[in-house]
Design an enzyme around this catalytic site. Structure first.
Site, PDB file in Angstrom:
ATOM      1  N   GLU A  28     -49.214 -46.383  10.337  1.00 26.45           N
ATOM      2  CA  GLU A  28     -48.486 -46.215   9.086  1.00 26.45           C
ATOM      3  C   GLU A  28     -47.220 -47.076   9.057  1.00 26.45           C
ATOM      4  OE1 GLU A  28     -49.259 -42.176   6.911  1.00 26.45           O
ATOM      5  OE2 GLU A  28     -47.220 -42.118   7.654  1.00 26.45           O
TER       6      GLU A  28
ATOM      7  N   HIS B 216     -69.154 -44.609  27.808  1.00 31.77           N
ATOM      8  CA  HIS B 216     -70.571 -44.387  27.536  1.00 31.77           C
ATOM      9  C   HIS B 216     -70.876 -44.438  26.042  1.00 31.77           C
ATOM     10  CE1 HIS B 216     -71.324 -43.203  31.761  1.00 31.77           C
ATOM     11  NE2 HIS B 216     -70.025 -42.973  31.690  1.00 31.77           N
TER      12      HIS B 216
ATOM     13  N   LYS C 175     -53.721 -40.911  -3.494  1.00 33.35           N
ATOM     14  CA  LYS C 175     -53.184 -39.722  -4.174  1.00 33.35           C
ATOM     15  C   LYS C 175     -53.239 -39.911  -5.683  1.00 33.35           C
ATOM     16  CE  LYS C 175     -49.849 -38.541  -0.576  1.00 33.35           C
ATOM     17  NZ  LYS C 175     -48.436 -38.466  -0.230  1.00 33.35           N
TER      18      LYS C 175
HETATM   19  O1  PA5 Z   1     -44.994 -40.338   8.503  1.00 32.08           O
HETATM   20  C1  PA5 Z   1     -45.003 -39.938   7.356  1.00 32.08           C
HETATM   21  O2  PA5 Z   1     -44.042 -40.067   6.601  1.00 32.08           O
HETATM   22  C2  PA5 Z   1     -46.203 -39.226   6.795  1.00 32.08           C
HETATM   23  O3  PA5 Z   1     -47.272 -39.257   7.665  1.00 32.08           O
HETATM   24  C3  PA5 Z   1     -45.868 -37.791   6.478  1.00 32.08           C
HETATM   25  O4  PA5 Z   1     -45.434 -37.161   7.649  1.00 32.08           O
HETATM   26  C4  PA5 Z   1     -47.055 -37.038   5.895  1.00 32.08           C
HETATM   27  O5  PA5 Z   1     -47.556 -37.717   4.794  1.00 32.08           O
HETATM   28  C5  PA5 Z   1     -46.656 -35.638   5.490  1.00 32.08           C
HETATM   29  O6  PA5 Z   1     -45.641 -35.668   4.536  1.00 32.08           O
HETATM   30  P1  PA5 Z   1     -44.770 -34.401   4.217  1.00 32.08           P
HETATM   31  O7  PA5 Z   1     -44.053 -33.989   5.434  1.00 32.08           O
HETATM   32  O8  PA5 Z   1     -43.844 -34.859   3.142  1.00 32.08           O
HETATM   33  O9  PA5 Z   1     -45.704 -33.328   3.735  1.00 32.08           O
END
Ligand code: PA5
Length: 446
Positions: A286, A307, A421
C-alpha cells in the site's frame, strides 16, 4: 539486534552499487526526519517507539486486564492496518495449537476484515451464549467491512450481556474527533483510544491499534516496544550506512528493483510468521505501489511452499528476489526420531534437532535459489519473542519509508484503494452516488 545479510545479492548487484546509495539514503532519511518528504503529515510513526511512556503502556495493560477477566472471547474488528499488525504479532507469539490447548485468557478472534456472510454468521454463532468483548478499530470510522462487523457484534454483545455490561467490554480505537466509531464511543461511553492524526493505519501497530489486542492476548507489550525503541536508535539518522539495517535493506531493494527484479518474496521457515508476511505485504504494497512504480510484495511459507511455489521460484521468470526471515533459536527442542525399520531411509538424521534439518533446508534453498538467479536477502532474529518482533516492525517501517522516497512515491497515502469503494457504493445505490450508479449501469448494460 536483528542481523541483515545481503551478501547473496552480490552476483546480481555489486556491493559497490549498494554502498553507493549511502549518501542518497541518508538524504532521504533526512527528509523523513525534517518532515520535507511527500506525505509529511503522516510521520508520527518515525519517533513513535521512543515517545511511548510507561504510563501509556500501564493504561493499555489495565484495559487489557479488564477484557481478560470479563471475557471468554475478544473480537478485534478492523481491516488492513487496523488489524494486520496485531494479528501478526499474536500469531507469531502464540502456541500453534492455541485453539486446542487454550491460551489462559480469552480467545482472540478477528472480524471486520472481510464481507463474508458465512464468516460473520459462523462467528456470531460461535459467540452465542459467550461472554465476549469487542475492540473496534477504525481510524476513519467509516470502513464498510469493519462497520458491518461492529454493528453485528455490538448488538449481540448488548443482547447477551446487557447494555451496561457491554459498555465495559467494548473498546474503540479511532480518530480523536471524526468518524462513526468516535461518535458511537463518545455517545455510549466506551473506553476509547486515539489513533494519532499523523500515524497512518499500516504504520499503527505500535499505537493502541496493535498494543491493546496484543496485551489482551497476554503478550509482553513492554518488550515489543523496547525492541522497537532499540531499533529506532540503531537506525537513527547519522548512523553509518553499514550499521543501519533499514538503510541497507532499502538500498538493496532499490538496487535490485533498478536491476529488473520487480517482485520481492518474503519467505519464512516458521509457520508462525505467516501473518508477519501479511502485515509486511500490506505495509509495502500500500505504501509503494503507486504512480506505476513499486516492488510487488509476495510471500511464501517454507518449506511448505517449496512443494507448491518452489518450482516457480527456482525456474520461473527471473524478475524476483527473496528476503528470508530466519529465527536462530526455536523455543522448543525436538530431536528427529530413530526408527528400527528405517523404511524412509532417514535414520541418518536421527538424534539431530528438527531445527537443524530446517536450517539446512533453508541453506540448501538459499544456495539453489541464488544459483537459479534469485538474489537473497537474509534477516536473522535470535528468537521469536516480543522484543525481536518489535525490532522487526520498526526495521520494516523505516525501510519502507526510505524505499518509497528512493522511488519517489508518497509512502503514506493510498488513493488507489478508493477505486473499488466508489464502484461498490455505486452498485449498492449509496445516497450521493447517483451519477456513479448511472455511469456504472451504462457500462454493465450490454
Ligand atoms: O494503512 C491504511 O491506511 C489502511 O490499510 C487502513 O488501515 C485500512 O483501510 C482501514 O482503515 P480504517 O482504520 O480507517 O478503517
Amino acid at each position: 539486534m536483528i542481523k541483515l545479510d545481503i551478501t547473496k545479492t552480490a552476483p546480481f548487484v555489486s556491493a559497490e552499487t549498494i554502498q553507493a546509495y549511502a549518501e542518497r539514503v541518508a538524504a532521504v532519511q533526512k527528509t523523513l526526519e525534517n518532515g520535507t518528504c511527500p506525505g509529511n503529515d503522516f510521520l508520527g510513526w518515525l519517533h513513535l517507539p521512543s515517545s511511548i511512556t510507561p504510563e501509556f503502556l500501564a493504561d493499555i495493560k489495565q484495559t487489557a486486564a479488564t477484557l481478560r477477566s470479563e471475557c471468554d472471547a475478544v473480537v478485534v474488528a478492523g481491516i488492513g492496518g487496523s488489524y494486520l499488525g496485531a494479528k501478526a504479532v499474536i500469531e507469531a507469539l502464540s502456541n500453534s495449537f492455541q485453539w486446542l490447548v487454550g491460551t489462559g485468557g480469552p480467545v482472540i478472534l478477528f472480524a471486520g476484515n472481510n464481507i463474508g456472510e458465512d464468516y460473520l454468521s459462523e462467528l456470531t454463532n460461535y459467540l452465542k451464549g459467550k461472554r465476549f468483548g469487542v475492540i473496534n478499530i477504525s481510524k476513519s470510522g467509516t470502513t464498510t467491512e469493519t462497520a458491518l462487523a461492529f454493528r453485528l457484534l455490538k448488538k449481540q454483545c448488548e443482547q447477551q450481556m446487557g447494555k451496561d455490561a457491554a459498555k465495559k467490554v467494548i473498546v474503540a480505537i479511532t480518530d480523536a474527533r471524526r468518524g462513526a466509531a468516535r461518535t458511537c464511543a463518545d455517545k455510549e461511553g466506551y473506553k476509547s483510544y486515539i489513533i494519532p492524526d499523523n500515524v497512518g493505519g499500516r504504520f499503527s501497530v505500535l499505537t493502541p491499534v496493535g498494543l491493546l489486542p496484543i496485551a489482551v492476548a497476554g503478550f509482553d507489550i513492554d518488550q515489543l516496544v523496547k525492541g522497537a525503541q532499540d531499533m529506532e536508535q540503531q537506525t537513527a539518522l547519522g548512523k553509518p550506512f553499514a550499521e543501519n539495517p533499514a538503510a541497507v535493506y532499502a538500498a538493496t531493494r532499490h538496487a535490485l528493483y533498478t536491476a529488473g527484479k520487480k517482485i520481492e518474496i518474503l519467505a519464512n521457515y516458521q509457520p508462525k510468521l505467516h501473518f508477519m508476511a501479511e502485515w509486511w505485504k500490506q505495509l509495502y504494497g500500500e505504501s509503494e505501489g503507486k504512480d506505476g512504480k513499486g516492488l510487488f510484495p509476495a510471500s511464501v511459507d517454507l518449506t511448505t511452499d517449496l512443494h507448491s511455489m518452489g518450482q516457480w521460484i527456482q525456474e520461473g521468470e527471473r524478475s524476483i528476489f527473496e528476503t528470508v526471515i530466519s529465527v536462530e533459536q526455536p523455543e522448543h527442542n525436538l530431536l528427529f526420531p530413530s526408527d528400527e525399520e528405517n523404511l524412509d531411509g532417514l535414520n541418518f538424521l536421527a538424534g539431530k534437532r528438527v531445527d537443524q534439518v530446517n536450517k539446512m533446508a533453508e541453506l540448501g534453498t538459499q544456495l539453489a535459489h541464488v544459483d537459479g538467479g534469485v538474489p537473497n536477502i537474509r534477516i536473522a532474529i535470535d528468537r521469536l519473542d516480543a522484543y525481536h518482533l518489535g525490532q522487526l516492525i520498526y526495521f520494516f517501517e523505516l525501510g519502507c519509508g526510505i524505499h518509497c522516497n528512493l522511488l519517489g512515491v508518497n509512502a503514506f497515502n493510498q488513493p488507489g484503494v478508493e477505486a473499488y469503494k466508489k464502484n461498490m457504493f455505486a452498485l449498492l445505490g449509496k445516497p450521493g452516488y447517483e451519477k456513479e450508479t448511472a455511469a456504472i449501469r451504462n457500462r454493465l448494460t450490454p
